[in-house]
Design a protein around this motif. Structure first.
Motif, PDB file in Angstrom:
ATOM      1  N   MET A  27     -53.157   9.786 -33.958  1.00 12.54           N
ATOM      2  CA  MET A  27     -52.452  10.453 -35.059  1.00 12.54           C
ATOM      3  C   MET A  27     -51.651  11.613 -34.477  1.00 12.54           C
ATOM      4  O   MET A  27     -52.198  12.464 -33.774  1.00 12.54           O
ATOM      5  CB  MET A  27     -53.452  10.961 -36.096  1.00 12.54           C
ATOM      6  N   LEU A  28     -50.368  11.631 -34.786  1.00 16.02           N
ATOM      7  CA  LEU A  28     -49.451  12.619 -34.221  1.00 16.02           C
ATOM      8  C   LEU A  28     -48.758  13.377 -35.342  1.00 16.02           C
ATOM      9  O   LEU A  28     -48.350  12.794 -36.350  1.00 16.02           O
ATOM     10  CB  LEU A  28     -48.405  11.925 -33.348  1.00 16.02           C
ATOM     11  N   SER A  29     -48.628  14.688 -35.177  1.00 16.19           N
ATOM     12  CA  SER A  29     -47.931  15.512 -36.156  1.00 16.19           C
ATOM     13  C   SER A  29     -47.150  16.602 -35.429  1.00 16.19           C
ATOM     14  O   SER A  29     -47.698  17.308 -34.585  1.00 16.19           O
ATOM     15  CB  SER A  29     -48.926  16.144 -37.136  1.00 16.19           C
ATOM     16  N   LEU A  30     -45.850  16.735 -35.740  1.00 11.41           N
ATOM     17  CA  LEU A  30     -44.982  17.733 -35.109  1.00 11.41           C
ATOM     18  C   LEU A  30     -44.167  18.442 -36.183  1.00 11.41           C
ATOM     19  O   LEU A  30     -43.655  17.808 -37.101  1.00 11.41           O
ATOM     20  CB  LEU A  30     -44.020  17.074 -34.111  1.00 11.41           C
ATOM     21  N   THR A  31     -44.030  19.753 -36.044  1.00 12.06           N
ATOM     22  CA  THR A  31     -43.230  20.539 -36.982  1.00 12.06           C
ATOM     23  C   THR A  31     -42.405  21.557 -36.213  1.00 12.06           C
ATOM     24  O   THR A  31     -42.931  22.247 -35.337  1.00 12.06           O
ATOM     25  CB  THR A  31     -44.127  21.288 -37.989  1.00 12.06           C
ATOM     26  N   THR A  32     -41.115  21.629 -36.520  1.00  6.56           N
ATOM     27  CA  THR A  32     -40.247  22.644 -35.921  1.00  6.56           C
ATOM     28  C   THR A  32     -39.618  23.473 -37.033  1.00  6.56           C
ATOM     29  O   THR A  32     -39.402  22.997 -38.143  1.00  6.56           O
ATOM     30  CB  THR A  32     -39.121  22.009 -35.082  1.00  6.56           C
ATOM     31  N   ASP A  33     -39.315  24.705 -36.724  1.00  6.16           N
ATOM     32  CA  ASP A  33     -38.679  25.599 -37.690  1.00  6.16           C
ATOM     33  C   ASP A  33     -37.985  26.729 -36.936  1.00  6.16           C
ATOM     34  O   ASP A  33     -38.544  27.806 -36.743  1.00  6.16           O
ATOM     35  CB  ASP A  33     -39.708  26.159 -38.668  1.00  6.16           C
TER      36      ASP A  33
ATOM     37  N   LEU B 285     -42.428  15.588 -38.404  1.00  5.27           N
ATOM     38  CA  LEU B 285     -42.630  14.195 -38.008  1.00  5.27           C
ATOM     39  C   LEU B 285     -44.120  13.949 -37.839  1.00  5.27           C
ATOM     40  O   LEU B 285     -44.800  14.666 -37.100  1.00  5.27           O
ATOM     41  CB  LEU B 285     -41.912  13.897 -36.689  1.00  5.27           C
ATOM     42  N   SER B 286     -44.642  12.961 -38.547  1.00  9.29           N
ATOM     43  CA  SER B 286     -46.063  12.648 -38.422  1.00  9.29           C
ATOM     44  C   SER B 286     -46.275  11.165 -38.672  1.00  9.29           C
ATOM     45  O   SER B 286     -45.507  10.521 -39.389  1.00  9.29           O
ATOM     46  CB  SER B 286     -46.912  13.469 -39.404  1.00  9.29           C
ATOM     47  N   GLY B 287     -47.325  10.641 -38.075  1.00  8.44           N
ATOM     48  CA  GLY B 287     -47.640   9.233 -38.246  1.00  8.44           C
ATOM     49  C   GLY B 287     -48.852   8.858 -37.409  1.00  8.44           C
ATOM     50  O   GLY B 287     -49.391   9.674 -36.663  1.00  8.44           O
ATOM     51  N   SER B 288     -49.274   7.634 -37.546  1.00  5.21           N
ATOM     52  CA  SER B 288     -50.423   7.145 -36.783  1.00  5.21           C
ATOM     53  C   SER B 288     -50.147   5.725 -36.322  1.00  5.21           C
ATOM     54  O   SER B 288     -49.314   5.013 -36.905  1.00  5.21           O
ATOM     55  CB  SER B 288     -51.704   7.185 -37.626  1.00  5.21           C
ATOM     56  N   ILE B 289     -50.844   5.339 -35.279  1.00  4.89           N
ATOM     57  CA  ILE B 289     -50.692   3.996 -34.734  1.00  4.89           C
ATOM     58  C   ILE B 289     -52.046   3.509 -34.246  1.00  4.89           C
ATOM     59  O   ILE B 289     -52.850   4.299 -33.739  1.00  4.89           O
ATOM     60  CB  ILE B 289     -49.644   3.990 -33.588  1.00  4.89           C
ATOM     61  N   ARG B 290     -52.318   2.229 -34.429  1.00  5.26           N
ATOM     62  CA  ARG B 290     -53.616   1.656 -34.054  1.00  5.26           C
ATOM     63  C   ARG B 290     -53.380   0.386 -33.256  1.00  5.26           C
ATOM     64  O   ARG B 290     -52.526  -0.431 -33.591  1.00  5.26           O
ATOM     65  CB  ARG B 290     -54.450   1.351 -35.298  1.00  5.26           C
ATOM     66  N   ARG B 291     -54.155   0.226 -32.187  1.00  4.44           N
ATOM     67  CA  ARG B 291     -54.067  -0.953 -31.349  1.00  4.44           C
ATOM     68  C   ARG B 291     -55.464  -1.399 -30.916  1.00  4.44           C
ATOM     69  O   ARG B 291     -56.420  -0.617 -30.937  1.00  4.44           O
ATOM     70  CB  ARG B 291     -53.217  -0.678 -30.100  1.00  4.44           C
TER      71      ARG B 291
ATOM     72  N   GLU C 272     -53.872   4.327 -23.759  1.00  3.11           N
ATOM     73  CA  GLU C 272     -53.142   5.540 -24.113  1.00  3.11           C
ATOM     74  C   GLU C 272     -51.703   5.490 -23.606  1.00  3.11           C
ATOM     75  O   GLU C 272     -50.791   5.999 -24.263  1.00  3.11           O
ATOM     76  CB  GLU C 272     -53.867   6.772 -23.568  1.00  3.11           C
ATOM     77  N   GLY C 273     -51.497   4.874 -22.447  1.00  4.06           N
ATOM     78  CA  GLY C 273     -50.135   4.704 -21.955  1.00  4.06           C
ATOM     79  C   GLY C 273     -49.311   3.842 -22.904  1.00  4.06           C
ATOM     80  O   GLY C 273     -48.148   4.156 -23.202  1.00  4.06           O
ATOM     81  N   LYS C 274     -49.922   2.757 -23.403  1.00  4.75           N
ATOM     82  CA  LYS C 274     -49.215   1.880 -24.341  1.00  4.75           C
ATOM     83  C   LYS C 274     -48.946   2.586 -25.662  1.00  4.75           C
ATOM     84  O   LYS C 274     -47.871   2.437 -26.258  1.00  4.75           O
ATOM     85  CB  LYS C 274     -50.039   0.614 -24.586  1.00  4.75           C
ATOM     86  N   LEU C 275     -49.918   3.368 -26.134  1.00  7.25           N
ATOM     87  CA  LEU C 275     -49.740   4.078 -27.398  1.00  7.25           C
ATOM     88  C   LEU C 275     -48.638   5.134 -27.292  1.00  7.25           C
ATOM     89  O   LEU C 275     -47.839   5.307 -28.218  1.00  7.25           O
ATOM     90  CB  LEU C 275     -51.057   4.728 -27.821  1.00  7.25           C
ATOM     91  N   ARG C 276     -48.590   5.854 -26.175  1.00 10.83           N
ATOM     92  CA  ARG C 276     -47.539   6.855 -26.004  1.00 10.83           C
ATOM     93  C   ARG C 276     -46.158   6.201 -25.985  1.00 10.83           C
ATOM     94  O   ARG C 276     -45.209   6.719 -26.564  1.00 10.83           O
ATOM     95  CB  ARG C 276     -47.772   7.658 -24.717  1.00 10.83           C
TER      96      ARG C 276
ATOM     97  N   ASP D 243     -43.219   6.780 -28.753  1.00  8.88           N
ATOM     98  CA  ASP D 243     -41.898   7.216 -28.318  1.00  8.88           C
ATOM     99  C   ASP D 243     -40.812   6.305 -28.879  1.00  8.88           C
ATOM    100  O   ASP D 243     -39.756   6.763 -29.318  1.00  8.88           O
ATOM    101  CB  ASP D 243     -41.838   7.246 -26.797  1.00  8.88           C
ATOM    102  N   GLN D 244     -41.071   5.001 -28.891  1.00 10.90           N
ATOM    103  CA  GLN D 244     -40.079   4.051 -29.379  1.00 10.90           C
ATOM    104  C   GLN D 244     -40.000   4.032 -30.900  1.00 10.90           C
ATOM    105  O   GLN D 244     -38.915   4.050 -31.472  1.00 10.90           O
ATOM    106  CB  GLN D 244     -40.411   2.651 -28.849  1.00 10.90           C
ATOM    107  N   VAL D 245     -41.163   4.015 -31.558  1.00 12.80           N
ATOM    108  CA  VAL D 245     -41.184   3.851 -33.014  1.00 12.80           C
ATOM    109  C   VAL D 245     -40.777   5.130 -33.721  1.00 12.80           C
ATOM    110  O   VAL D 245     -39.907   5.125 -34.603  1.00 12.80           O
ATOM    111  CB  VAL D 245     -42.575   3.406 -33.486  1.00 12.80           C
ATOM    112  N   TYR D 246     -41.395   6.262 -33.354  1.00 13.84           N
ATOM    113  CA  TYR D 246     -41.139   7.504 -34.071  1.00 13.84           C
ATOM    114  C   TYR D 246     -39.962   8.279 -33.485  1.00 13.84           C
ATOM    115  O   TYR D 246     -38.982   8.568 -34.172  1.00 13.84           O
ATOM    116  CB  TYR D 246     -42.403   8.372 -34.079  1.00 13.84           C
ATOM    117  N   PHE D 247     -40.047   8.623 -32.221  1.00 14.44           N
ATOM    118  CA  PHE D 247     -38.998   9.448 -31.630  1.00 14.44           C
ATOM    119  C   PHE D 247     -37.691   8.663 -31.467  1.00 14.44           C
ATOM    120  O   PHE D 247     -36.612   9.181 -31.736  1.00 14.44           O
ATOM    121  CB  PHE D 247     -39.449   9.998 -30.283  1.00 14.44           C
ATOM    122  N   GLY D 248     -37.790   7.417 -31.026  1.00 17.32           N
ATOM    123  CA  GLY D 248     -36.591   6.619 -30.828  1.00 17.32           C
ATOM    124  C   GLY D 248     -35.833   6.380 -32.123  1.00 17.32           C
ATOM    125  O   GLY D 248     -34.611   6.588 -32.197  1.00 17.32           O
ATOM    126  N   LYS D 249     -36.548   5.956 -33.174  1.00 17.79           N
ATOM    127  CA  LYS D 249     -35.898   5.701 -34.460  1.00 17.79           C
ATOM    128  C   LYS D 249     -35.378   6.984 -35.096  1.00 17.79           C
ATOM    129  O   LYS D 249     -34.295   7.002 -35.692  1.00 17.79           O
ATOM    130  CB  LYS D 249     -36.881   5.008 -35.401  1.00 17.79           C
TER     131      LYS D 249
END
Length: 252
Positions: free
Chosen positions: A171-177, A186-192, A216-220, A224-230
């Motif tokens: 589960m990842l959560s990021l906030t900038t201001d 930006l927040s979300g979760s991923i399961r594998r 963990e390498g695959k999840l990162r 990166d592709q799903v959240y940051f890339g999009k």
């Protein structure tokens, strides 16, 4: 139940607890299934005996108390709380020491906890947890959190090998201001899941560690592709960088 789980998979981690409580009130008959299958952002407590922090989750909970991996005691105190056998406890102690080194090397801080207990099929289950909160080194991020949950079911040894089934959630959560980047959340979760049959000559900890490192390498990469890339693609489409705008200006 299927619709409830589908809804929870789409909830941002910050709203997961509120959504889960609402579902528990709507579906009281499915409370056990929801509590066992839904992952929430991890909480932290202090072991007063060892003065070390440990992570709270459903895997070290008995009634309303949580067992510390450092002292093997429950807080609040619980006289008949479930504890692992001597063999599992020794493995748990070693796993916490090893995983603490892994966390320092990969995350440069944070908190980790490992819980191990016997399985009904003559094997055992191990839960590896990592939580890290903080701000970015460059000052752009106001607050961020990373919660990783790795649960490995280890089958009984057969002919010098054992079957390992790993379920991982991040589960990842990021906030900038700030003025330069603006307000952004930006927040979300991923399961594998991953399954392997490995030789146990080097020990279970080595095998579990390799699987968690690979996962963990695959999840990162997926994050990166799903959240940051999009997100980057959408932002650059809506608000192109200055160099792109300059390229589009007609010649005067």
């Amino acid at each position: 139940m299927e619709a409830a789980m589908d809804l929870m998979r789409r909830m941002p981690p910050g709203s997961a607890e509120t959504a889960l409580n609402a579902l528990l009130s709507l579906l009281p008959d499915h409370s056990l299934d929801l509590l066992s299958q839904v992952d929430l952002p991890l909480q932290v407590c202090m072991d007063k005996e060892s003065m070390k922090e440990y992570i709270l989750c459903e895997y070290n909970r008995d009634a309303d108390s949580y067992r510390s991996p450092w002292s093997n005691k429950y807080e609040p105190p619980l006289e008949d709380g479930t504890v692992p056998s001597e063999a599992m406890r020794n493995l748990e102690i070693e796993a916490n020491e090893v995983f603490s080194v892994y966390r320092d090397q990969y995350y440069e801080g944070g908190i980790s906890s490992v819980y191990i207990w016997e399985d009904e099929d003559d094997g055992f289950i191990a839960c590896f947890l990592i939580k890290k909160d903080g701000q970015g080194k460059r000052g752009y991020m106001q607050i961020g959190s990373w919660d990783a949950i790795h649960v490995i079911q280890v089958g009984p040894e057969e002919e010098g090998a054992a079957h390992y089934c790993l379920n991982s959630t991040v589960m990842l959560s990021l906030t900038t201001d700030n003025k330069q980047s603006g307000t952004f959340n930006l927040s979300g979760s991923i399961r594998r899941q991953m399954s392997m049959t490995l030789a146990v000559a080097d020990g279970h900890l080595v095998n579990m560690g390799k699987m968690i490192e690979e996962m963990e390498g695959k999840l990162r990469n997926s994050l990166d592709q799903v959240y940051f890339g999009k997100t980057r693609e959408m932002v650059c489409t809506l608000r192109p960088p200055p160099e792109v705008l300059n390229m589009r200006l007609p010649d005067s």
